[in-house]
Design a protein around this motif. Structure first.
Motif, short mmCIF file in Angstrom:
data_model
loop_
_atom_site.label_atom_id
_atom_site.label_comp_id
_atom_site.label_asym_id
_atom_site.label_seq_id
_atom_site.Cartn_x
_atom_site.Cartn_y
_atom_site.Cartn_z
N GLU A 292 32.15 31.45 30.70
CA GLU A 292 32.52 31.71 29.31
C GLU A 292 31.93 33.01 28.77
N SER A 293 30.93 33.58 29.46
CA SER A 293 30.33 34.83 28.99
C SER A 293 31.01 36.08 29.53
N LEU A 294 32.07 35.92 30.35
CA LEU A 294 32.79 37.09 30.85
C LEU A 294 33.41 37.87 29.69
N PRO A 295 33.50 39.21 29.83
CA PRO A 295 34.18 40.00 28.80
C PRO A 295 35.61 39.52 28.60
N GLU A 296 36.15 39.73 27.42
CA GLU A 296 37.50 39.28 27.10
C GLU A 296 38.52 39.91 28.05
N ASN A 297 39.41 39.08 28.56
CA ASN A 297 40.50 39.51 29.46
C ASN A 297 39.99 40.09 30.79
N PHE A 298 38.77 39.76 31.16
CA PHE A 298 38.20 40.34 32.37
C PHE A 298 38.99 39.92 33.62
N LEU A 299 39.29 38.63 33.72
CA LEU A 299 39.97 38.13 34.91
C LEU A 299 41.37 38.74 35.04
N GLU A 300 42.04 38.92 33.89
CA GLU A 300 43.35 39.56 33.93
C GLU A 300 43.23 41.03 34.35
N ARG A 301 42.18 41.67 33.88
CA ARG A 301 41.98 43.10 34.20
C ARG A 301 41.79 43.33 35.68
N VAL A 302 40.99 42.48 36.34
CA VAL A 302 40.67 42.74 37.76
C VAL A 302 41.72 42.12 38.69
N GLY A 303 42.45 41.10 38.20
CA GLY A 303 43.48 40.49 39.02
C GLY A 303 42.95 39.99 40.36
N ASP A 304 43.73 40.21 41.41
CA ASP A 304 43.35 39.71 42.73
C ASP A 304 42.27 40.56 43.39
N LYS A 305 41.90 41.67 42.74
CA LYS A 305 40.82 42.50 43.31
C LYS A 305 39.45 41.84 43.16
N GLY A 306 39.36 40.90 42.23
CA GLY A 306 38.09 40.23 42.02
C GLY A 306 38.18 38.74 42.22
N ARG A 307 37.25 38.17 42.97
CA ARG A 307 37.16 36.73 43.15
C ARG A 307 35.79 36.26 42.68
N ILE A 308 35.77 35.20 41.89
CA ILE A 308 34.52 34.62 41.41
C ILE A 308 34.44 33.17 41.88
N VAL A 309 33.33 32.81 42.51
CA VAL A 309 33.13 31.45 43.00
C VAL A 309 31.76 30.95 42.55
N LYS A 310 31.56 29.63 42.61
CA LYS A 310 30.28 29.05 42.21
C LYS A 310 29.22 29.20 43.30
N TRP A 311 29.64 29.17 44.55
CA TRP A 311 28.69 29.34 45.67
C TRP A 311 29.50 29.73 46.91
N SER A 312 28.88 30.41 47.83
CA SER A 312 29.62 30.90 49.00
C SER A 312 28.87 30.61 50.28
N PRO A 313 29.59 30.60 51.41
CA PRO A 313 28.92 30.56 52.72
C PRO A 313 28.40 31.96 53.03
#
Length: 431
Positions: A292-313
């Motif tokens: 919820e603290s991401l900048p407004e429209n951040f996910l739309e701005r980066v599109g498929d270039k950015g992936r955010i996950v809760k935890w990774s291998p």
């Protein structure tokens, strides 16, 4: 500790793990171990009070004070169940649980210590008391760039990051180091070639057997010792990215940042224009549930270039050909994993040993670049581009790939870590 237990199990030892109720491991992941839970005397409730002003020394000191009786009773009961024909060889505890030395002495069982940080961290911690006495922790911000005279690798701003409770941390570290010296031996998750000169220095102060058999995670395929569920769907996304093109970002399982720092990180990543994989652990931002603290429209701005996950291998992500750099908090596990996969680092240390590790990464081994100005979007973009795009980044990559080769050699038969493990096994059997 679970990785070390697995290593020793492969050498023929039976393993019993004593753990607190808080953050209990999943027994089903380790059917070859015996587990015994002890009371943490309300620690589970205390840890819920974590805030931006919390300090590791407070919680660790609480555990050292509150776990003495439950631990002693549990260990005594375990010792009584083993026969003379099948005795307990030794007790191995994390160095920070210094109270266990007195318990081991009272029960007449040798205690070995696992120190999960770098050797350099222990060396630096040895200078904390005198740094405190000299008032380094109370200097004004205009003096933060000053080098610490007793340990010139560090700046005042690094010391201030280590702890917000200098007296508490000095007391904790003093107790830990004293009880390390009182132990029967030291086990380190590092390899000799990385910290050889520091090992020589420490061996003069700690005149007990010392075993550098790391990196622990390299003894097995990708580790199953994570206590957080991993999102493996991102591996297929990485498969579709160009070689060495992805910025991998993770600040570990404990460190937290402010909302403004989080937003600056987001802007900095987006401004690079490069693909990124960002691990945002729930709670990594103080008071936040997740994104919820991401900048407004951040996910739309980066599109498929950015992936955010809760935890990774993480080990698999770092080993992936698409990963080009690792923006890290420089916890020791993360630092070692980056070295083992030859991935250059962008360093944003948060607290305790992380500022020390970051200085070694950037100023001694020269395999990363420190974000000296913290979380600031222009600095983030510039630093990432230095590592990913510039000639400087290529030189960093060459150096860290050289260290990766040294890691692999150390683990081969006759290598330093391989021999150190053999020495440790022989030593335990001789106790």
């Amino acid at each position: 500790m679970l990785q070390l237990a697995n290593i020793l199990h492969t050498q023929g030892f039976k393993i019993t793990i004593i753990h607190t109720q808080y953050n209990s491991p999943n027994y089903s992941n380790y059917p070859h171990f015996t587990f015994s839970s002890i009371s943490d005397n309300g620690f589970s409730e205390i840890i819920k009070q974590l805030s931006v002003n919390s300090d590791a020394s407070y919680y660790l000191t609480h555990l050292n004070n509150s776990c003495v009786d439950p631990f002693r009773n549990c260990l005594a009961e375990l010792l009584a169940t083993y026969s003379d024909e099948d005795p307990v060889a030794c007790l191995i505890t994390d160095a920070v649980f210094y109270f266990t030395q007195a318990v081991a002495d009272a029960l007449n069982i040798p205690r070995l210590v696992l120190r999960t940080s770098s050797l350099g961290c222990v060396l630096a911690y040895g200078f904390l008391p005198i740094s405190f006495e000299k008032g380094y922790f109370n200097l004004p911000k205009e003096d933060y760039e000053t080098r610490v005279s007793e340990f010139p690798l560090m700046k005042v701003k690094d010391l201030v990051k280590i702890t917000i409770n200098p007296q508490g941390m000095v007391d904790l570290v003093t107790n830990m180091l004293n009880q390390m010296k009182a132990s029967s031996g030291l086990i380190w998750n590092t390899f000799k070639e990385l910290e050889e000169s520091t090992l020589e220095t420490l061996c003069k102060d700690y005149q007990i057997p010392s075993f550098t058999l790391g990196p622990f995670h390299k003894y097995f395929p990708a580790s199953n010792s994570s206590l957080i569920e991993q999102d493996r769907t991102i591996l297929s996304w990485l498969d579709n990215q160009a070689p060495k093109s992805v910025i991998y970002v993770s600040f570990g399982s404990v460190a937290s940042i402010t909302e403004s720092e989080f937003q600056e990180a987001a802007h900095g990543l987006a401004n690079t224009g490069l693909p990124f994989l960002w691990v945002v652990r729930p709670g990594v931002v103080y008071g936040s549930e997740w994104l919820e603290s991401l900048p407004e429209n951040f996910l739309e701005r980066v599109g498929d270039k950015g992936r955010i996950v809760k935890w990774s291998p993480q080990q698999e992500v770092l080993a992936h050909p698409a990963t080009g750099c690792f923006w890290t908090h420089n916890g020791w596990n993360s630092t070692l994993e980056s070295i083992c996969e030859g991935v250059p680092m962008v360093c944003s240390p948060c607290f305790v040993d992380q500022p020390i590790n970051a200085r070694y990464v950037c100023d001694i081994w020269k395999i990363g670049v420190l974000l000296e100005d913290g979380f600031e979007r222009v600095g983030i973009e510039t630093t990432i581009n230095r590592v990913m795009m510039d000639e400087e980044g290529e030189e960093i990559r060459k150096r860290i790939c050289c260290l990766r080769e040294k890691v692999n050699l150390s683990l081969e038969k006759g290598g330093s870590s391989h021999q150190s493990l053999k020495n440790l096994v022989d030593y335990i059997l001789s106790l």
